[in-house]
Design an enzyme around this catalytic site. Structure first.
Site, PDB file in Angstrom:
ATOM      1  N   HIS A   1     -21.959 -52.522 -39.043  1.00  0.00           N
ATOM      2  CA  HIS A   1     -20.703 -53.040 -39.591  1.00  0.00           C
ATOM      3  C   HIS A   1     -20.845 -53.698 -40.954  1.00  0.00           C
ATOM      4  CE1 HIS A   1     -22.297 -56.863 -38.206  1.00  0.00           C
ATOM      5  NE2 HIS A   1     -21.385 -57.454 -38.951  1.00  0.00           N
TER       6      HIS A   1
HETATM    7  C1  UD1 Z   1     -17.225 -60.572 -40.336  1.00  0.00           C
HETATM    8  C2  UD1 Z   1     -18.272 -61.437 -41.042  1.00  0.00           C
HETATM    9  C3  UD1 Z   1     -19.658 -60.918 -40.708  1.00  0.00           C
HETATM   10  C4  UD1 Z   1     -19.867 -60.781 -39.214  1.00  0.00           C
HETATM   11  C5  UD1 Z   1     -18.761 -59.899 -38.670  1.00  0.00           C
HETATM   12  C6  UD1 Z   1     -18.855 -59.675 -37.182  1.00  0.00           C
HETATM   13  C7  UD1 Z   1     -17.618 -62.386 -43.194  1.00  0.00           C
HETATM   14  C8  UD1 Z   1     -17.848 -62.313 -44.641  1.00  0.00           C
HETATM   15  N1  UD1 Z   1     -18.129 -61.380 -42.479  1.00  0.00           N
HETATM   16  O1  UD1 Z   1     -17.287 -59.261 -40.899  1.00  0.00           O
HETATM   17  O2  UD1 Z   1     -20.617 -61.832 -41.209  1.00  0.00           O
HETATM   18  O3  UD1 Z   1     -21.130 -60.223 -38.969  1.00  0.00           O
HETATM   19  O4  UD1 Z   1     -17.507 -60.543 -38.962  1.00  0.00           O
HETATM   20  O5  UD1 Z   1     -17.832 -58.814 -36.751  1.00  0.00           O
HETATM   21  O6  UD1 Z   1     -17.031 -63.320 -42.729  1.00  0.00           O
HETATM   22  N2  UD1 Z   1     -10.500 -56.173 -38.079  1.00  0.00           N
HETATM   23  C9  UD1 Z   1      -9.785 -55.783 -36.985  1.00  0.00           C
HETATM   24  N3  UD1 Z   1      -9.616 -56.685 -35.986  1.00  0.00           N
HETATM   25  C10 UD1 Z   1     -10.129 -57.942 -36.029  1.00  0.00           C
HETATM   26  C11 UD1 Z   1     -10.831 -58.325 -37.160  1.00  0.00           C
HETATM   27  C12 UD1 Z   1     -11.030 -57.436 -38.174  1.00  0.00           C
HETATM   28  O7  UD1 Z   1      -9.319 -54.666 -36.898  1.00  0.00           O
HETATM   29  O8  UD1 Z   1      -9.929 -58.702 -35.071  1.00  0.00           O
HETATM   30  C13 UD1 Z   1     -10.741 -55.205 -39.162  1.00  0.00           C
HETATM   31  C14 UD1 Z   1      -9.808 -55.364 -40.330  1.00  0.00           C
HETATM   32  O9  UD1 Z   1      -9.513 -54.099 -40.814  1.00  0.00           O
HETATM   33  C15 UD1 Z   1     -10.638 -56.111 -41.338  1.00  0.00           C
HETATM   34  C16 UD1 Z   1     -12.034 -55.589 -41.041  1.00  0.00           C
HETATM   35  O10 UD1 Z   1     -12.056 -55.377 -39.631  1.00  0.00           O
HETATM   36  O11 UD1 Z   1     -10.229 -55.876 -42.630  1.00  0.00           O
HETATM   37  C17 UD1 Z   1     -13.135 -56.525 -41.420  1.00  0.00           C
HETATM   38  O12 UD1 Z   1     -12.922 -57.822 -40.839  1.00  0.00           O
HETATM   39  P1  UD1 Z   1     -13.517 -59.140 -41.564  1.00  0.00           P
HETATM   40  O13 UD1 Z   1     -13.277 -60.335 -40.725  1.00  0.00           O
HETATM   41  O14 UD1 Z   1     -13.012 -59.197 -42.966  1.00  0.00           O
HETATM   42  O15 UD1 Z   1     -15.047 -58.854 -41.702  1.00  0.00           O
HETATM   43  P2  UD1 Z   1     -16.113 -58.221 -40.696  1.00  0.00           P
HETATM   44  O16 UD1 Z   1     -16.565 -56.934 -41.264  1.00  0.00           O
HETATM   45  O17 UD1 Z   1     -15.627 -58.226 -39.281  1.00  0.00           O
END
Ligand code: UD1
Length: 377
Positions: A212
């Site tokens: 991820h």
């Molecule tokens: C975040 C953390 C990362 C951690 C990871 C675990 C930061 C910078 N990154 O990354 O360190 O290892 O979480 O998962 O804080 N999304 C969903 N549902 C959710 C949440 C997110 O669909 O409940 C999707 C959205 O499209 C979003 C993308 O996932 O844009 C990324 O989510 P985000 O919280 O920005 O970062 P992660 O890649 O999850």
């Protein structure tokens, strides 16, 4: 005497298994502290949040900022704006943050500017890769924290080299492993997880894959290369692949999802905590770019290949089961072959990864906060 209020922050999936033992230990071991739980809403899907709260027995958050997804600037800024109002209304005595996600730095920054001491659990980890958003979050959070709890010895060396006073640092152990040890008895067998995902033909053995990190999944060339490598490895060992929402979105965007529909590759939904524990425990080996999974596989004695060029958790390599392999197909294939021949690293449990880290943290925290209160009065 009025209790000392500790505002505990969670935001994203890996925070939940770190905060759970701290909340429990506060209730059991720190009678002078009152924990308030705040969820920023960075992760909000049921699969990314609700099942973790339930399984880890975390109380419903007292405050939910409901921030959701966005660019780094938008997400961080939104958390800061909403968190500042919470601070104004609640005046906590201390803000406790865990890990290295955007919610960690955003809330720490607001708190310190309001002169509220910040406590960082899992301080001092460094990958020395500043292109990782988490590395920036870690370094900045540590600089503005007044009490720093570490999981491994090298973290203290890192902090001291960055000018942080040794008296602020406490080697407490790994709270994520507290959760693992407490819940491993609840681990779900992988057959059950595969059946839940409509696969009735579970393989006898498998490699577990999680991906991820933006560096691996946001770049089409890197992601395509990794998927190609998985296809090659799947010819030797079936692969179970719980797909993170970020990765799923990019597989769709780059039109790579169909590549996953291959014999011996089992893409599945993101897993709840108990299913993930079972998947890791029963895997022949794990390939991952997650930080937490590197630690959990070390604690479970399962070989782990880290699909990155570095790790901020070196003890998993020097003492545990982790090997850093990067993203080059040849290097990954060789490491997999080595595991298939020799069984791979079994490692040892690092110091203080003993299920008692949260207790050590809250006992120290209570004494420290009582000292601060005394000095103020
Ligand atoms: C975040 C953390 C990362 C951690 C990871 C675990 C930061 C910078 N990154 O990354 O360190 O290892 O979480 O998962 O804080 N999304 C969903 N549902 C959710 C949440 C997110 O669909 O409940 C999707 C959205 O499209 C979003 C993308 O996932 O844009 C990324 O989510 P985000 O919280 O920005 O970062 P992660 O890649 O999850």
């Amino acid at each position: 005497m009025q209790k000392i209020s500790v505002l505990c922050v969670v935001g994203a999936r890996p925070n939940f298994m770190k905060i759970a033992p701290i909340m429990h230990a506060m209730r059991a071991h720190a009678t002078q502290l009152e924990a308030i739980l705040l969820h920023t809403g960075q992760h909000y899907d049921a699969a990314m949040k609700d099942s973790f709260f339930k399984q880890l027995n975390i109380p419903e958050p007292d405050i939910d900022l409901g921030v959701g997804s966005g660019s780094h600037a938008k997400q961080t800024a939104e958390i800061m704006l909403r968190f500042e109002e919470v601070i104004e209304d609640n005046h906590p005595d201390c803000v406790l943050v865990v890990g290295d996600v955007n919610s960690t730095i955003a809330t720490a920054l607001v708190a310190i500017k309001r002169d509220i001491p910040v406590v960082h659990v899992e301080a001092g980890l460094r990958s020395r890769d500043r292109t990782m958003p988490e590395e920036i979050n870690r370094m900045l959070t540590d600089q503005i924290s007044s009490r720093l709890y570490t999981t491994e010895h090298e973290a203290e060396t890192n902090l001291i080299s960055e000018g942080i006073c040794a008296s602020k640092i406490v080697f407490a152990g790994n709270v994520m492993i507290d959760s693992l040890q407490r819940h491993i008895k609840n681990a779900v067998h992988y057959h059950e997880t595969l059946a839940f995902n409509q696969y009735d033909d579970a393989p006898d053995e498998y490699a577990l894959v999680t991906l991820h990190r933006p560096a691996n999944v946001d770049d089409v060339h890197v992601l395509r290369g990794l998927i190609k490598t998985l296809k090659i490895i799947a010819k030797k060992t079936p692969i179970i692949f719980p797909v993170h929402p970020r990765t799923r979105a990019n597989l769709e965007k780059f039109k790579l999802e169909t590549v996953l529909n291959k014999k011996n590759i089992f893409p599945i939904e993101p897993l709840g905590y108990f299913s993930m524990l079972g998947m890791m425990r029963d895997a022949k080996f794990v390939m991952t770019d997650s930080g937490g999974v590197q630690e959990e596989t070390t604690a479970l004695g399962v070989p782990c290949l880290t699909l990155r060029e570095n790790t901020e958790r070196p003890v998993t390599v020097t003492e545990g089961t982790n090997t850093i392999v990067g993203v080059e197909q040849k290097v990954i294939e060789e490491a997999v072959n080595e595991i298939l021949v020799s069984g791979g690293k079994r490692g040892n449990m690092p110091e203080f990864w003993d299920g008692q880290a949260a207790r050590r943290i809250v006992e120290d925290l209570e004494a420290w906060l009582l000292g601060l209160r005394k000095n103020k009065s």
